[in-house]
Scaffold this active site. Sequence first.
Site, PDB file in Angstrom:
ATOM      1  CB  CYS A  57      -0.933  -0.036   1.211  1.00 35.16           C
ATOM      2  SG  CYS A  57      -1.847   1.476   1.447  1.00 35.16           S
ATOM      3  CB  CYS A  62      -3.370   2.627  -1.421  1.00 37.36           C
ATOM      4  SG  CYS A  62      -3.447   0.962  -0.768  1.00 37.36           S
ATOM      5  CE  LYS A  65      -5.170   3.952  -6.052  1.00 38.27           C
ATOM      6  NZ  LYS A  65      -5.701   2.624  -6.119  1.00 38.27           N
ATOM      7  CE1 TYR A 200      -6.850  -1.303  -7.009  1.00 41.08           C
ATOM      8  CE2 TYR A 200      -7.528  -3.590  -7.066  1.00 41.08           C
ATOM      9  CZ  TYR A 200      -6.779  -2.577  -6.500  1.00 41.08           C
ATOM     10  OH  TYR A 200      -5.966  -2.832  -5.432  1.00 41.08           O
ATOM     11  CD  GLU A 204      -7.001   2.365  -9.122  1.00 38.08           C
ATOM     12  OE1 GLU A 204      -7.941   2.561  -8.355  1.00 38.08           O
ATOM     13  OE2 GLU A 204      -5.919   1.867  -8.749  1.00 38.08           O
ATOM     14  CG  HIS A 467     -28.334  22.025  -3.600  1.00 36.29           C
ATOM     15  ND1 HIS A 467     -28.289  21.126  -4.643  1.00 36.29           N
ATOM     16  CD2 HIS A 467     -28.594  23.240  -4.149  1.00 36.29           C
ATOM     17  CE1 HIS A 467     -28.531  21.771  -5.778  1.00 36.29           C
ATOM     18  NE2 HIS A 467     -28.717  23.052  -5.501  1.00 36.29           N
ATOM     19  CD  GLU A 472     -27.739  17.942  -3.913  1.00 39.96           C
ATOM     20  OE1 GLU A 472     -28.745  18.201  -3.223  1.00 39.96           O
ATOM     21  OE2 GLU A 472     -27.177  18.777  -4.637  1.00 39.96           O
TER      22      GLU A 472
HETATM   23  P1  FAD Z   1       1.357  -6.243   1.863  1.00 38.76           P
HETATM   24  O1  FAD Z   1       1.016  -4.835   2.144  1.00 38.76           O
HETATM   25  O2  FAD Z   1       1.637  -6.604   0.450  1.00 38.76           O
HETATM   26  O3  FAD Z   1       2.628  -6.572   2.765  1.00 38.76           O
HETATM   27  C1  FAD Z   1       3.303  -7.793   2.724  1.00 38.76           C
HETATM   28  C2  FAD Z   1       4.766  -7.574   3.070  1.00 38.76           C
HETATM   29  O4  FAD Z   1       5.367  -8.822   3.354  1.00 38.76           O
HETATM   30  C3  FAD Z   1       5.556  -6.972   1.927  1.00 38.76           C
HETATM   31  O5  FAD Z   1       6.408  -5.963   2.399  1.00 38.76           O
HETATM   32  C4  FAD Z   1       6.365  -8.158   1.424  1.00 38.76           C
HETATM   33  O6  FAD Z   1       7.554  -7.763   0.765  1.00 38.76           O
HETATM   34  C5  FAD Z   1       6.610  -8.899   2.698  1.00 38.76           C
HETATM   35  N1  FAD Z   1       6.946 -10.316   2.542  1.00 38.76           N
HETATM   36  C6  FAD Z   1       6.441 -11.187   1.651  1.00 38.76           C
HETATM   37  N2  FAD Z   1       6.927 -12.420   1.877  1.00 38.76           N
HETATM   38  C7  FAD Z   1       7.751 -12.317   2.939  1.00 38.76           C
HETATM   39  C8  FAD Z   1       8.544 -13.248   3.653  1.00 38.76           C
HETATM   40  N3  FAD Z   1       8.578 -14.542   3.329  1.00 38.76           N
HETATM   41  N4  FAD Z   1       9.291 -12.799   4.683  1.00 38.76           N
HETATM   42  C9  FAD Z   1       9.286 -11.492   5.045  1.00 38.76           C
HETATM   43  N5  FAD Z   1       8.533 -10.578   4.392  1.00 38.76           N
HETATM   44  C10 FAD Z   1       7.780 -10.981   3.364  1.00 38.76           C
HETATM   45  N6  FAD Z   1      -5.964  -1.168  -1.492  1.00 38.76           N
HETATM   46  C11 FAD Z   1      -6.840  -0.226  -1.069  1.00 38.76           C
HETATM   47  O7  FAD Z   1      -7.484  -0.411  -0.035  1.00 38.76           O
HETATM   48  N7  FAD Z   1      -7.033   0.929  -1.768  1.00 38.76           N
HETATM   49  C12 FAD Z   1      -6.344   1.208  -2.900  1.00 38.76           C
HETATM   50  O8  FAD Z   1      -6.536   2.262  -3.506  1.00 38.76           O
HETATM   51  C13 FAD Z   1      -5.401   0.254  -3.351  1.00 38.76           C
HETATM   52  N8  FAD Z   1      -4.667   0.496  -4.454  1.00 38.76           N
HETATM   53  C14 FAD Z   1      -3.726  -0.403  -4.839  1.00 38.76           C
HETATM   54  C15 FAD Z   1      -2.961  -0.121  -5.971  1.00 38.76           C
HETATM   55  C16 FAD Z   1      -2.019  -1.009  -6.398  1.00 38.76           C
HETATM   56  C17 FAD Z   1      -1.186  -0.673  -7.609  1.00 38.76           C
HETATM   57  C18 FAD Z   1      -1.801  -2.230  -5.687  1.00 38.76           C
HETATM   58  C19 FAD Z   1      -0.767  -3.210  -6.144  1.00 38.76           C
HETATM   59  C20 FAD Z   1      -2.558  -2.524  -4.572  1.00 38.76           C
HETATM   60  C21 FAD Z   1      -3.525  -1.614  -4.138  1.00 38.76           C
HETATM   61  N9  FAD Z   1      -4.321  -1.876  -3.018  1.00 38.76           N
HETATM   62  C22 FAD Z   1      -5.240  -0.943  -2.607  1.00 38.76           C
HETATM   63  C23 FAD Z   1      -4.223  -3.164  -2.293  1.00 38.76           C
HETATM   64  C24 FAD Z   1      -3.400  -3.039  -1.014  1.00 38.76           C
HETATM   65  O9  FAD Z   1      -2.146  -2.501  -1.295  1.00 38.76           O
HETATM   66  C25 FAD Z   1      -3.280  -4.431  -0.381  1.00 38.76           C
HETATM   67  O10 FAD Z   1      -4.569  -4.963  -0.193  1.00 38.76           O
HETATM   68  C26 FAD Z   1      -2.562  -4.397   0.956  1.00 38.76           C
HETATM   69  O11 FAD Z   1      -1.298  -3.815   0.862  1.00 38.76           O
HETATM   70  C27 FAD Z   1      -2.447  -5.824   1.511  1.00 38.76           C
HETATM   71  O12 FAD Z   1      -1.781  -5.810   2.729  1.00 38.76           O
HETATM   72  P2  FAD Z   1      -1.054  -7.111   3.255  1.00 38.76           P
HETATM   73  O13 FAD Z   1      -0.665  -6.799   4.662  1.00 38.76           O
HETATM   74  O14 FAD Z   1      -1.853  -8.302   2.979  1.00 38.76           O
HETATM   75  O15 FAD Z   1       0.265  -7.266   2.354  1.00 38.76           O
END
Ligand code: FAD
Length: 494
Positions: A57, A62, A65, A200, A204, A467, A472
């Site tokens: 994110c 997010c 973006k 999406y 975007e 308004h 609205e």
């Molecule tokens: P993540 O935030 O992906 O975090 C996982 C972390 O774990 C990462 O840092 C990764 O490198 C690390 N990791 C992975 N494997 C290991 C391992 N084995 N050991 C140690 N570390 C590891 N959501 C919204 O709500 N609104 C939005 O507008 C939105 N826009 C988005 C736009 C884009 C381009 C993208 C790609 C996603 C967007 N999202 C949005 C989705 C949102 O980013 C994710 O839903 C959210 O980040 C998920 O959180 P998470 O904790 O599951 O994983």
Amino acid sequence: MAPIADQKFTYDLLVIGGGSGGLAAAKEAVNLGAKVAVLDFVTPSPRGTTWGLGGTCVNVGCIPKKLMHQAALLGEAIHESAAYGWQIPDPKTIKIDWQALTTAVQNHIKSVNWVTRVELRTKKVEYFNALGYFKDQHTICGKMKNGEEKLFTAKNILIAVGGRPRYPDIPGALEYGISSDDIFSLGEAPGKTLVVGAGYIGLECAGFLNSMGYDATVMVRSIVLRGFDQQMANTVAEEMEKRGVHFIYEAKPSKIEKQSDGRLLVHWVDKDRQTHQDIFDTVLFAIGRKPLTEELKPENIGLKLVPETAKIDAIDEQTNIPNVYAVGDVLHKKPELTPVAIHAGRLLARRLFGNSTEQMDYVNVATTIFSPLEYGCVGLSEEAAIAIHGEDKIEIYHAYYKPTEFFIPQKDVSNCYLKVVAFRNGDQRVLGMHFIGPNAGEVIQGFAAAMKCNLTFPKLKDTVGIHPTVAEEFTRISVTKRSGLDPKPQSCCS
Ligand code: FAD
């Protein structure tokens, strides 16, 4: 109260993944007295892009973006401002400076990375920049950047590893393609861009690139915005097309070749198996995301993954291994959204360490597509409501509307449209709300709270609007699709 540290283990909770869900759970758990460690590691993208602590994110999702979407909206506003009397230089001379934009975006991200590290330190969450995998159900092996391995033991383990963009298995994809992991820090302006995928993220990215003046094409395999209300999805695509984004439907790329001038020759196949080609400067894949679960060596503890998706089908965030939990994008059939990951992580920590019994409610989570004209929605799509409840039981209210601020610059209002899905009889409970127009995310957020409180259609109609706003319009809606009456707007103020 506080967890009882089990002397056998170093930590009460070990979180693998320092993104939205993992950090939220870790911070809540230490607040409740638990001893917590977080492992986070970013494997570079095929292009070599990498980033700091905070997950998708903050770094490649997010936040960058939304900032690029804002940059695009500002460009639009500059052009509109002339109609409002602002004296601007020749509009043709107004251009985006891509390097300045990416520098500003990356500087913001770095400041968030820093604040995140400081917060963890202050709260006494131990952070390790290490790639974790299971040794046994209480032991994680963390591989540091220098290759050293360190063992961590914990009573509870939380998987919050998120996912990464998929690449198609075609020649040139990995060598020459990029993904959303790269676009927000791309060193050079992307130029003429092919975005493969019409989810999406694809829409975007194509939307903001087009608004910034880059030629953008979206290649759609089958439909746009799968899983969303299809009438709304097609309206979003139609609006993007009107603004200059090109769409290639029912097509799949088959090969990417680099030419001697450095540009990319993309070959694709259409539904009739005809091949086509065109030249682009950038090819961005947005064809879906792969959960990072296999890298955890789930076989070492017998952790079950859904075979088709490699995701985790947890019950109340608990996996088939009782002390191993999962939140966020790794969960099967749950919305892949930051606030979902955060909320689920926080509630889980409260259940583990705070005697709470509150469960995560994944139903009616609002979301927004930050396309040039935004689309926000909450609840059921028209087709899902009909499929679940039957056409006879569902009423669809809809309306076109004219945002006041569109009049002076004479902006096209033809796709400013909204829809309410409700039960036809009984209390006429609202099941879904859909809005295309300016600030759709802001509009839908409040209505999502109303739906959480069991909003009914009569209550919606009984709400006095503000308004002149676009929100609205939901309180003015009255035409049903069933009636066949014209949903075009009447006068502005009656
Ligand atoms: P993540 O935030 O992906 O975090 C996982 C972390 O774990 C990462 O840092 C990764 O490198 C690390 N990791 C992975 N494997 C290991 C391992 N084995 N050991 C140690 N570390 C590891 N959501 C919204 O709500 N609104 C939005 O507008 C939105 N826009 C988005 C736009 C884009 C381009 C993208 C790609 C996603 C967007 N999202 C949005 C989705 C949102 O980013 C994710 O839903 C959210 O980040 C998920 O959180 P998470 O904790 O599951 O994983």
